[in-house]
Design a protein around this motif. Structure first.
Motif, PDB file in Angstrom:
ATOM      1  N   HIS A  51       0.833  -1.214   0.000  1.00  0.00           N
ATOM      2  CA  HIS A  51       0.000   0.000   0.000  1.00  0.00           C
ATOM      3  C   HIS A  51       0.866   1.262   0.000  1.00  0.00           C
ATOM      4  O   HIS A  51       0.798   2.085   0.903  1.00  0.00           O
ATOM      5  N   MET A  52       1.634   1.405  -1.063  1.00  0.00           N
ATOM      6  CA  MET A  52       2.655   2.442  -1.113  1.00  0.00           C
ATOM      7  C   MET A  52       2.102   3.841  -1.287  1.00  0.00           C
ATOM      8  O   MET A  52       2.574   4.783  -0.665  1.00  0.00           O
ATOM      9  N   GLU A  97      -4.792   4.425  -5.883  1.00  0.00           N
ATOM     10  CA  GLU A  97      -4.616   4.233  -4.447  1.00  0.00           C
ATOM     11  C   GLU A  97      -4.217   2.790  -4.150  1.00  0.00           C
ATOM     12  O   GLU A  97      -4.532   1.877  -4.896  1.00  0.00           O
ATOM     13  N   GLY A  98      -3.519   2.613  -3.031  1.00  0.00           N
ATOM     14  CA  GLY A  98      -3.206   1.280  -2.551  1.00  0.00           C
ATOM     15  C   GLY A  98      -2.321   0.479  -3.471  1.00  0.00           C
ATOM     16  O   GLY A  98      -2.592  -0.686  -3.747  1.00  0.00           O
ATOM     17  N   VAL A  99      -1.253   1.073  -3.973  1.00  0.00           N
ATOM     18  CA  VAL A  99      -0.332   0.368  -4.853  1.00  0.00           C
ATOM     19  C   VAL A  99       0.670  -0.425  -4.018  1.00  0.00           C
ATOM     20  O   VAL A  99       1.280   0.102  -3.099  1.00  0.00           O
ATOM     21  N   ASP A 100       0.827  -1.704  -4.341  1.00  0.00           N
ATOM     22  CA  ASP A 100       1.843  -2.539  -3.709  1.00  0.00           C
ATOM     23  C   ASP A 100       3.072  -2.574  -4.616  1.00  0.00           C
ATOM     24  O   ASP A 100       2.943  -2.766  -5.829  1.00  0.00           O
ATOM     25  N   LEU A 101       4.243  -2.402  -4.041  1.00  0.00           N
ATOM     26  CA  LEU A 101       5.498  -2.413  -4.783  1.00  0.00           C
ATOM     27  C   LEU A 101       6.308  -3.637  -4.384  1.00  0.00           C
ATOM     28  O   LEU A 101       6.450  -3.933  -3.194  1.00  0.00           O
ATOM     29  N   VAL A 102       6.830  -4.357  -5.368  1.00  0.00           N
ATOM     30  CA  VAL A 102       7.746  -5.462  -5.128  1.00  0.00           C
ATOM     31  C   VAL A 102       9.026  -5.180  -5.899  1.00  0.00           C
ATOM     32  O   VAL A 102       8.982  -4.867  -7.093  1.00  0.00           O
ATOM     33  N   MET A 103      10.160  -5.278  -5.216  1.00  0.00           N
ATOM     34  CA  MET A 103      11.454  -5.081  -5.855  1.00  0.00           C
ATOM     35  C   MET A 103      12.282  -6.353  -5.692  1.00  0.00           C
ATOM     36  O   MET A 103      12.435  -6.863  -4.584  1.00  0.00           O
TER      37      MET A 103
END
Length: 216
Positions: A51-52, A97-103
């Motif tokens: 939730h970035m 809204e509510g963006v999930d980030l994976v790196m």
């Protein structure tokens, strides 16, 4: 920091660990839309920011805090370290809204940037939108051209994400709340610090990610 404030901070980090684990599990369980197995095999570290963003490209520390774990010399995944990410240019629609980030950090150099507790994506460490699907072996560019592969999930859709100029730095409050005042990010990610019970859900999601990718 008072005892009450420290307790609140630790509860917040526990919630973040649980959410990060849930994000990774849900992403990997998605048919044909998760992170390819080959990318996970190649990963040195995995970082998740649940939730970035809440509206637009500008987000505060609360919306941009994440957790990361790295492979140690014995092949195990380390205890999680806590970081914050701010600024930068994102390949996202304004207002999402509510963006999930994976790196996915996929090189030793990229891992060293993460161990150093502060770096800029695109300047200090090269980044590219990661491949999505069951397999990525046919596309060799992801192995050669970027130290970090980035992904986003918004409103159920998972895709590679372009990101540049974002600052990744140590989340001092969370690190202190979980590990105490004198523990470094490097010590945690090198495997010198044992994981706390609160890290179980996140680390279980990382360990199970390859199995989920293979079973998609």
């Amino acid at each position: 920091m008072t005892w009450a404030a420290d307790k609140t901070s630790r509860e917040a980090t526990t919630e973040r660990l649980d959410k990060a684990g849930a994000v990774l599990h849900e992403v990997m369980a998605a048919p044909d839309k998760g992170i390819p197995e080959e990318v996970l095999d190649h990963a040195k570290c995995i970082a998740v920011v649940p939730h970035m963003i809440k509206g637009g490209f500008v987000f505060g520390a609360e919306g941009g805090r994440g957790v990361a774990s790295c492979r140690t010399t014995n092949g195990h995944w380390s205890a999680p370290a806590f970081f914050a990410i701010t600024g930068g240019s994102w390949g996202l629609q304004i207002g999402v809204e509510g963006v999930d980030l994976v790196m996915i950090i996929q090189s030793d150099k990229g891992m060293q940037h993460l161990l150093a507790s502060k770096f800029q994506v695109g300047a200090d460490a090269s980044a590219a939108a990661g491949p999505v699907g069951r397999h990525a072996s046919a596309d060799t560019d992801w192995k050669m051209n970027a130290e970090i592969l980035t992904y986003s999930r918004a409103k159920g859709a998972f895709a590679g994400l372009t990101i540049s100029g974002a600052d990744v730095r140590r989340d001092d409050d969370s690190m202190k709340a979980v590990y105490g005042p004198d523990v470094t990010t490097r010590a945690v990610l090198n495997g010198d610090v044992p994981p706390t019970p609160e890290a179980h859900a996140f680390l279980s999601a990382i360990r199970g990610a390859k199995t989920e990718a293979a079973n998609r």
